[in-house]
Scaffold this motif. Sequence first.
Motif, PDB file in Angstrom:
ATOM      1  N   MET A   1      53.515  37.969  36.397  1.00  0.00           N
ATOM      2  CA  MET A   1      52.348  37.978  37.257  1.00  0.00           C
ATOM      3  C   MET A   1      51.103  37.873  36.386  1.00  0.00           C
ATOM      4  SD  MET A   1      51.322  40.840  40.019  1.00  0.00           S
ATOM      5  CE  MET A   1      49.916  41.754  39.487  1.00  0.00           C
ATOM      6  N   SER A   2      50.229  36.962  36.740  1.00  0.00           N
ATOM      7  CA  SER A   2      48.995  36.806  35.983  1.00  0.00           C
ATOM      8  C   SER A   2      47.814  37.246  36.836  1.00  0.00           C
ATOM      9  CB  SER A   2      48.812  35.352  35.556  1.00  0.00           C
ATOM     10  OG  SER A   2      48.654  34.546  36.691  1.00  0.00           O
ATOM     11  N   ALA A   7      38.666  37.158  39.545  1.00  0.00           N
ATOM     12  CA  ALA A   7      38.999  38.079  40.638  1.00  0.00           C
ATOM     13  C   ALA A   7      38.933  39.519  40.158  1.00  0.00           C
ATOM     14  CB  ALA A   7      40.385  37.757  41.194  1.00  0.00           C
ATOM     15  N   LEU A   8      39.413  39.773  38.945  1.00  0.00           N
ATOM     16  CA  LEU A   8      39.375  41.129  38.396  1.00  0.00           C
ATOM     17  C   LEU A   8      37.937  41.605  38.214  1.00  0.00           C
ATOM     18  CD1 LEU A   8      40.977  43.515  37.306  1.00  0.00           C
ATOM     19  CD2 LEU A   8      40.907  42.422  35.052  1.00  0.00           C
ATOM     20  N   VAL A  12      36.277  44.812  40.193  1.00  0.00           N
ATOM     21  CA  VAL A  12      35.657  45.921  39.450  1.00  0.00           C
ATOM     22  C   VAL A  12      34.182  46.042  39.810  1.00  0.00           C
ATOM     23  CG1 VAL A  12      35.017  46.718  37.135  1.00  0.00           C
ATOM     24  CG2 VAL A  12      37.325  45.857  37.569  1.00  0.00           C
ATOM     25  N   ALA A  13      33.481  44.921  39.944  1.00  0.00           N
ATOM     26  CA  ALA A  13      32.060  44.963  40.308  1.00  0.00           C
ATOM     27  C   ALA A  13      31.870  45.563  41.694  1.00  0.00           C
ATOM     28  CB  ALA A  13      31.456  43.565  40.252  1.00  0.00           C
ATOM     29  N   MET A  14      32.716  45.180  42.646  1.00  0.00           N
ATOM     30  CA  MET A  14      32.615  45.751  43.991  1.00  0.00           C
ATOM     31  C   MET A  14      32.902  47.249  43.980  1.00  0.00           C
ATOM     32  SD  MET A  14      34.126  42.817  46.536  1.00  0.00           S
ATOM     33  CE  MET A  14      35.582  42.422  45.604  1.00  0.00           C
ATOM     34  N   ALA A  15      33.881  47.666  43.170  1.00  0.00           N
ATOM     35  CA  ALA A  15      34.193  49.090  43.080  1.00  0.00           C
ATOM     36  C   ALA A  15      33.021  49.877  42.498  1.00  0.00           C
ATOM     37  CB  ALA A  15      35.447  49.293  42.235  1.00  0.00           C
TER      38      ALA A  15
END
Length: 99
Positions: A1-2, A7-8, A12-15
Amino acid sequence: MSVDPAALVAIVAMAVVTYLTRVTGFFIGDRLALRGRAKAAFDAIPPAVLVAVIAPTALATGWPETVAAVVTIIAATRLPLLATVAVGVLSVVALRSLT
């Protein structure tokens, strides 16, 4: 899985933004001196959120849930919170058993 780096970073920015908005409320909330209409508006937020969460479920799932919601609303005008919750749960169970 990549994992897609874009997206990561977005997740993280939204969190981080979500966390900061919640934490900022704790720090600023104590410094606000609300009076009049502003205080009434802020006092209305918790019940409005509760209705926004419960109403779609009560109205879109079927007649037992809708009738149980009405019974619970009537019970809430006359009973304490724990009794209202018990009436709501029992009415949903009883009405679902009829179908």
